[in-house]
Design a protein around this motif. Sequence first.
Motif, mmCIF file in Angstrom:
data_model
loop_
_atom_site.group_PDB
_atom_site.id
_atom_site.type_symbol
_atom_site.label_atom_id
_atom_site.label_comp_id
_atom_site.label_asym_id
_atom_site.label_seq_id
_atom_site.Cartn_x
_atom_site.Cartn_y
_atom_site.Cartn_z
ATOM 1 N N UNK A 24 0.785 -1.130 -0.076
ATOM 2 C CA UNK A 24 -0.021 -0.171 -0.139
ATOM 3 C C UNK A 24 0.890 1.414 -0.208
ATOM 4 N N UNK A 25 1.805 1.173 0.822
ATOM 5 C CA UNK A 25 2.948 2.418 0.705
ATOM 6 C C UNK A 25 3.299 2.460 -0.524
ATOM 7 N N UNK A 26 3.918 1.481 -1.019
ATOM 8 C CA UNK A 26 4.558 1.569 -2.566
ATOM 9 C C UNK A 26 3.575 2.208 -3.493
ATOM 10 N N UNK A 27 2.225 1.844 -3.419
ATOM 11 C CA UNK A 27 1.299 2.217 -4.318
ATOM 12 C C UNK A 27 1.185 3.628 -4.105
ATOM 13 N N UNK A 28 0.903 4.037 -2.900
ATOM 14 C CA UNK A 28 0.701 5.643 -2.528
ATOM 15 C C UNK A 28 1.888 6.477 -2.913
ATOM 16 N N UNK A 29 3.248 5.779 -2.701
ATOM 17 C CA UNK A 29 4.381 6.745 -3.531
ATOM 18 C C UNK A 29 4.448 6.607 -4.867
ATOM 19 N N UNK A 30 4.048 5.803 -5.661
ATOM 20 C CA UNK A 30 3.756 5.773 -6.869
ATOM 21 C C UNK A 30 2.826 6.671 -7.432
#
Length: 61
Positions: A43-49
């Motif tokens: 979820x954090x990687x998706x939000x960062x992207x």
Amino acid sequence: MKDRGMRTVVAVLAGLAVIYFGSKGRSADDGGGVSGGVVILAVLAAALAWHLTKPSDTAAK
């Protein structure tokens, strides 16, 4: 990126990549599935992207 659909695709792919590589090394003896930590990282990687691909406010002139 100006296209919201492309931003969504990039964010989803980032999350799926984290889930894939986070669960790849686990064996059936370890319980198999995906841990809660890997889901949070996805979820954090998706939000960062999503954040990194938003269009800037300044237009090139």
